[in-house]
Design a protein around this motif. Sequence first.
Motif, short mmCIF file in Angstrom:
data_model
loop_
_atom_site.label_atom_id
_atom_site.label_comp_id
_atom_site.label_asym_id
_atom_site.label_seq_id
_atom_site.Cartn_x
_atom_site.Cartn_y
_atom_site.Cartn_z
N CYS A 221 5.45 -25.54 32.50
CA CYS A 221 4.96 -25.65 31.14
C CYS A 221 5.65 -24.62 30.24
N ILE A 222 5.32 -24.66 28.95
CA ILE A 222 5.86 -23.65 28.03
C ILE A 222 5.13 -22.33 28.24
N ALA A 223 3.81 -22.40 28.26
CA ALA A 223 2.98 -21.21 28.44
C ALA A 223 1.64 -21.65 29.01
N TYR A 224 0.89 -20.69 29.53
CA TYR A 224 -0.37 -21.00 30.19
C TYR A 224 -1.37 -19.88 29.94
N HIS B 46 9.88 -20.43 27.04
CA HIS B 46 10.81 -20.96 26.04
C HIS B 46 10.11 -22.04 25.24
N LYS B 47 9.91 -21.81 23.95
CA LYS B 47 9.33 -22.85 23.10
C LYS B 47 10.40 -23.82 22.62
N SER B 48 11.66 -23.40 22.67
CA SER B 48 12.73 -24.32 22.29
C SER B 48 12.93 -25.34 23.41
N LEU B 49 13.27 -26.56 23.02
CA LEU B 49 13.44 -27.62 24.01
C LEU B 49 14.55 -27.32 25.01
N PRO B 50 15.75 -26.92 24.58
CA PRO B 50 16.80 -26.64 25.57
C PRO B 50 16.39 -25.53 26.55
N GLY B 51 15.76 -24.48 26.04
CA GLY B 51 15.33 -23.39 26.92
C GLY B 51 14.33 -23.86 27.95
N TYR B 52 13.35 -24.67 27.50
CA TYR B 52 12.35 -25.19 28.43
C TYR B 52 12.99 -26.10 29.48
N HIS C 190 4.76 -31.42 41.92
CA HIS C 190 5.35 -30.76 40.76
C HIS C 190 4.96 -31.56 39.52
N ILE C 191 4.49 -30.86 38.49
CA ILE C 191 4.06 -31.52 37.26
C ILE C 191 4.82 -30.92 36.08
N ILE C 192 5.52 -31.79 35.35
CA ILE C 192 6.32 -31.37 34.21
C ILE C 192 5.54 -31.68 32.94
N ILE C 193 5.21 -30.64 32.16
CA ILE C 193 4.43 -30.85 30.94
C ILE C 193 4.92 -29.88 29.87
N PHE C 194 5.53 -30.43 28.84
CA PHE C 194 6.08 -29.62 27.74
C PHE C 194 4.94 -29.25 26.81
N SER C 195 4.24 -28.16 27.17
CA SER C 195 3.00 -27.84 26.46
C SER C 195 2.58 -26.41 26.71
N ASP C 196 1.81 -25.87 25.76
CA ASP C 196 1.02 -24.66 25.99
C ASP C 196 -0.30 -25.12 26.62
N VAL C 197 -0.56 -24.73 27.83
CA VAL C 197 -1.74 -25.20 28.54
C VAL C 197 -2.87 -24.18 28.37
N SER C 198 -3.97 -24.62 27.76
CA SER C 198 -5.12 -23.74 27.58
C SER C 198 -6.39 -24.58 27.53
N ILE D 183 7.53 -39.82 28.69
CA ILE D 183 8.78 -40.53 28.97
C ILE D 183 9.88 -40.15 27.98
N ASN D 184 9.70 -39.08 27.24
CA ASN D 184 10.75 -38.63 26.33
C ASN D 184 11.19 -37.21 26.68
N ILE D 185 10.45 -36.20 26.25
CA ILE D 185 10.87 -34.82 26.52
C ILE D 185 10.85 -34.52 28.02
N GLU D 186 9.71 -34.76 28.66
CA GLU D 186 9.61 -34.45 30.09
C GLU D 186 10.60 -35.28 30.91
N ALA D 187 10.88 -36.49 30.45
CA ALA D 187 11.80 -37.36 31.19
C ALA D 187 13.23 -36.85 31.17
N MET D 188 13.55 -35.95 30.25
CA MET D 188 14.89 -35.35 30.27
C MET D 188 15.10 -34.56 31.56
N ILE D 189 14.03 -33.94 32.05
CA ILE D 189 14.13 -33.22 33.32
C ILE D 189 14.26 -34.22 34.47
N PHE D 190 13.59 -35.37 34.34
CA PHE D 190 13.78 -36.42 35.34
C PHE D 190 15.25 -36.80 35.45
N ILE D 191 15.92 -36.95 34.32
CA ILE D 191 17.33 -37.33 34.34
C ILE D 191 18.17 -36.23 35.00
#
Length: 368
Positions: A43-46, A62-68, A7-15, A91-99
């Motif tokens: 991801c946010i979108a792909y 969801h482009k908003s952080l809480p939604g993602y 599983h890979i967590i990436i807060f991003s539009d992947v293109s 280690i910041n946004i994606e790490a929130m999901i780790f927590i």
Amino acid sequence: MIKNSLHIIIFSDVSKTSGGKETWLEYFINSIHSDYINIYVYCIAYSDIDFPSNVIFVDSKHKSLPGYLFSSFRAIKKHSAEGDECIYCGINIEAMIFILNKITNINLKHIIWIRGTGIGELKYFWSNKSMRNRIKLYIATLVERYSFAKSKYIIYNGEDTRVTFEQRYGIRENAKTIPNALDLEPSLNTHIDNNLVHSVAYTGRLVNTKGFQYFVEAANRMRETKMTFHAWGENVNQVIKDSDHILYHGAYTRKELPIIASNSLCFVFLNNNTSNAAGGISHSILEALALSRIVIAWDNATHRQLLNSANSILVEEGNIDQLINAIRSLPNLNLNTLTQMMEAAYQTALPYSISEHVKLYKEFVGHT
């Protein structure tokens, strides 16, 4: 026998035209996908990229952080099984999901892959000291500190990143530097002609954190020379606004890099190290070296992981006059000097293969 998924967590539009994290994602997945039942990317979108059939993109929409965060967290609970590996690309946004995963006891092998300076970058982006930004920085700092301490594995994308975090939080067990790598066949091409030595390219995000404003200023101050300046990347409106002396080519894919290299002898890299807003081995620099191009760059710790006086021209960070002088010097360098520098650039890139990168990852996390 393949037993687990990744599983890979990436807060991003992947293109195809995305940045460093997305470049790594494409290289990494294409080289390791056969080791897993499935690879899930949250991801946010792909769009645009062809991946193997066992790679499943979970598009949060969801482009908003809480939604993602919450849509991705629910999806991980649905798709994960005990013993799966989970990479958090930051280690910041994606790490929130780790927590969230940690406190709800989702039994995964947690791997935080630090791909920058963390809170250092956020301080740069949130430099306005409003109450809102101070609260966001406080929360991000707590997330970073907890995640660094509690993740089973920590991976740094460069030695400068490792030093930054060890100075911030101390040395950690189960931590390793695995630098970025190339999925581009290095090519030694020392052909030089008059047009090439008068052509300078900038590739990447056209933003101040990458030093693009210095490239613009250099172009504006060299209008009367024969030098041509090429910008490859997104943010066309800003380019047109800032300089009409730059030839803007728009977003590019990595497959276009050999074409870019065939039109410019020199690539310029101006990541700002003193602001603590950049870190890790740069894919873009690796690609330029692999294509045996001359590199002009700020002389800082981030760049010196790859660059030296043999394979590049290093100038004092932030010194626009030195930058302009370095660019001006290109047509005056003798052929032997240029050829030696191009050969050294090519040799520097050779060890950074994606196969070695994946091997280091698998050894570190005990993937068999």
